[in-house]
Motif scaffolding. Structure first.
Motif, PDB file in Angstrom:
ATOM      1  N   GLU A 103     -35.606  22.414  23.988  1.00 16.19           N
ATOM      2  CA  GLU A 103     -35.764  20.952  24.002  1.00 16.19           C
ATOM      3  C   GLU A 103     -37.227  20.560  23.851  1.00 16.19           C
ATOM      4  O   GLU A 103     -37.563  19.602  23.143  1.00 16.19           O
ATOM      5  CB  GLU A 103     -35.205  20.379  25.306  1.00 16.19           C
ATOM      6  CG  GLU A 103     -33.687  20.406  25.389  1.00 16.19           C
ATOM      7  CD  GLU A 103     -33.168  19.917  26.727  1.00 16.19           C
ATOM      8  OE1 GLU A 103     -33.976  19.854  27.691  1.00 16.19           O
ATOM      9  OE2 GLU A 103     -31.966  19.621  26.819  1.00 16.19           O
ATOM     10  N   VAL A 106     -38.247  21.219  20.202  1.00 16.70           N
ATOM     11  CA  VAL A 106     -37.642  20.216  19.316  1.00 16.70           C
ATOM     12  C   VAL A 106     -38.354  18.874  19.466  1.00 16.70           C
ATOM     13  O   VAL A 106     -38.638  18.194  18.464  1.00 16.70           O
ATOM     14  CB  VAL A 106     -36.135  20.073  19.613  1.00 16.70           C
ATOM     15  CG1 VAL A 106     -35.560  18.831  18.940  1.00 16.70           C
ATOM     16  CG2 VAL A 106     -35.394  21.317  19.142  1.00 16.70           C
ATOM     17  N   SER A 107     -38.647  18.484  20.676  1.00 10.71           N
ATOM     18  CA  SER A 107     -39.357  17.222  20.913  1.00 10.71           C
ATOM     19  C   SER A 107     -40.721  17.222  20.227  1.00 10.71           C
ATOM     20  O   SER A 107     -41.122  16.219  19.606  1.00 10.71           O
ATOM     21  CB  SER A 107     -39.520  16.991  22.419  1.00 10.71           C
ATOM     22  OG  SER A 107     -40.252  15.813  22.673  1.00 10.71           O
ATOM     23  N   LEU A 140     -31.536  22.342  18.876  1.00  8.05           N
ATOM     24  CA  LEU A 140     -31.973  22.351  17.473  1.00  8.05           C
ATOM     25  C   LEU A 140     -31.157  21.372  16.625  1.00  8.05           C
ATOM     26  O   LEU A 140     -31.620  20.923  15.572  1.00  8.05           O
ATOM     27  CB  LEU A 140     -31.856  23.759  16.883  1.00  8.05           C
ATOM     28  CG  LEU A 140     -32.782  24.831  17.484  1.00  8.05           C
ATOM     29  CD1 LEU A 140     -32.441  26.197  16.923  1.00  8.05           C
ATOM     30  CD2 LEU A 140     -34.249  24.493  17.218  1.00  8.05           C
ATOM     31  N   LYS A 142     -30.691  18.396  17.141  1.00  8.15           N
ATOM     32  CA  LYS A 142     -31.393  17.110  17.081  1.00  8.15           C
ATOM     33  C   LYS A 142     -32.263  17.015  15.833  1.00  8.15           C
ATOM     34  O   LYS A 142     -32.468  15.922  15.294  1.00  8.15           O
ATOM     35  CB  LYS A 142     -32.244  16.912  18.333  1.00  8.15           C
ATOM     36  CG  LYS A 142     -31.442  16.781  19.619  1.00  8.15           C
ATOM     37  CD  LYS A 142     -32.363  16.612  20.816  1.00  8.15           C
ATOM     38  CE  LYS A 142     -31.572  16.521  22.117  1.00  8.15           C
ATOM     39  NZ  LYS A 142     -32.459  16.409  23.309  1.00  8.15           N
ATOM     40  N   LEU A 143     -32.790  18.143  15.382  1.00  8.55           N
ATOM     41  CA  LEU A 143     -33.592  18.147  14.158  1.00  8.55           C
ATOM     42  C   LEU A 143     -32.716  17.821  12.956  1.00  8.55           C
ATOM     43  O   LEU A 143     -33.099  17.048  12.078  1.00  8.55           O
ATOM     44  CB  LEU A 143     -34.259  19.508  13.964  1.00  8.55           C
ATOM     45  CG  LEU A 143     -35.239  19.957  15.047  1.00  8.55           C
ATOM     46  CD1 LEU A 143     -35.682  21.395  14.797  1.00  8.55           C
ATOM     47  CD2 LEU A 143     -36.447  19.026  15.100  1.00  8.55           C
TER      48      LEU A 143
END
Length: 323
Positions: A103, A106-107, A140, A142-143
């Motif tokens: 997380e 990804v952020s 991942l 979220k990407l």
């Protein structure tokens, strides 16, 4: 394995703290002791021992939890409009790094707003085979949901390969989970390359991405490059030990991980943790020329294997600016 390395760290802390306490006490209370008679020397030893304790604690429990952004500009012939690529490797999710770590990564990537994300292998640690570690990779997605093309490849840990340390086979240490990892990554929308070549268009210009399979697993093949013509090409290949054979192909830039930068790096010495003697120390981190036509960039990655320690070499997300 985690318990073994954590025990070593604990022993290191005890063997530096305890003598420091004894020396300090003697220099203050035991008037007939060597330490009391030589207080300056004793206290200097106390400082040295406590510095050792602090280094162990910082390297094991602080620096390994950090995440820096490493910005690197690279020139490739044929690129007219700037392309930004977020490059990450070696998540090694499992014993030390789990969902929270991914997380965080990804952020950071989302905040950088790259045109493309490349993930260079060793997504799972695959050291004990006591759980399905792919579940920690879920952030991942979220990407992908953000509309960023995400490409990934295998590393040696997906295959359970660890050169020279297997009991029954000198190459293979533990089970092969490559198919499971690939399936999971594809299920969340990651484009997985296994000796595959893909052409992407970014800002109106074509660029080729070659995703090579594991070098240590003897699965790396460049057959898909045979038909490429006059397109700037980036080779995503986990292990920089493959650089010499990669340079023989039509690849402008090779991106690798695998080394973790040595995990522990010392001033004037460089990487202490050597994964392969054939990889030059200068290739363990950063940008180098393999030859006049091919560049190599190696990232220190975001995770650890073996011991959790890092020193002077924090986990990193790399933002490549290709010009």
């Amino acid at each position: 394995m985690k318990l073994y390395f954590d025990l070593l760290i604990s022993i290191g802390i005890v063997t530096t703290v305890l003598p420091a306490i004894i020396l300090l006490y003697s220099s203050l209370r035991r008037k007939k002791s060597w330490e009391y008679k030589r207080k300056k020397t004793a206290r200097l030893l106390v400082i040295v021992l406590l510095l050792g304790t602090i280094t162990l604690l910082y390297g094991s429990f602080v620096e390994s939890t950090l995440l820096i952004t490493n910005r690197q500009t690279i020139d490739i012939v044929g690129i007219e409009k700037t392309i930004t690529i977020a490059f990450v490797t070696d998540f090694q999710v499992g014993p030390y790094k789990k969902t929270k770590h991914i997380e965080h990564v990804v952020s950071r990537i989302l905040s950088l707003k790259p045109d493309l994300v490349l993930i260079g292998g060793d997504h799972v640690d695959n050291a004990d085979m006591d759980e399905d570690e792919t579940k920690y990779l879920e952030p991942l997605k979220k990407l992908v949901d953000a509309g960023i093309p995400v490409y990934a490849i295998h590393g040696n840990h997906e295959y359970g390969v660890n050169k020279g340390k297997g009991i029954q086979n000198p190459n293979f240490r533990i089970g092969n989970v490559s198919a499971r990892v690939k399936q999971y990554m594809e299920n969340i929308g990651v484009l997985y390359l296994v000796n595959d070549l893909t052409i992407v268009t970014i800002h109106g210009q074509e660029i080729a991405i070659f995703g090579g399979d594991s070098y240590w697993a003897d699965n790396l093949s460049f057959d898909s490059l045979e038909d490429i013509i006059d397109v700037p090409t980036i080779g995503l290949i986990h292990n920089p030990a493959a650089a010499w054979i990669t340079a023989k192909e039509d690849i402008d830039l090779m991106l690798s991980g695998h080394t973790h930068g040595g995990q522990i790096r010392l001033p004037f010495i460089g990487p202490l943790g050597r994964v392969d003697d054939i990889i030059p120390a200068k290739w363990y981190q950063g940008l180098n020329n393999i030859d006049e036509d091919t560049q190599l960039f190696v990232t220190s990655g975001t995770g650890e294997t073996g011991t959790r320690a890092r020193l002077f070499n924090p986990p990193e997300v790399v933002l490549l600016t290709i010009e």
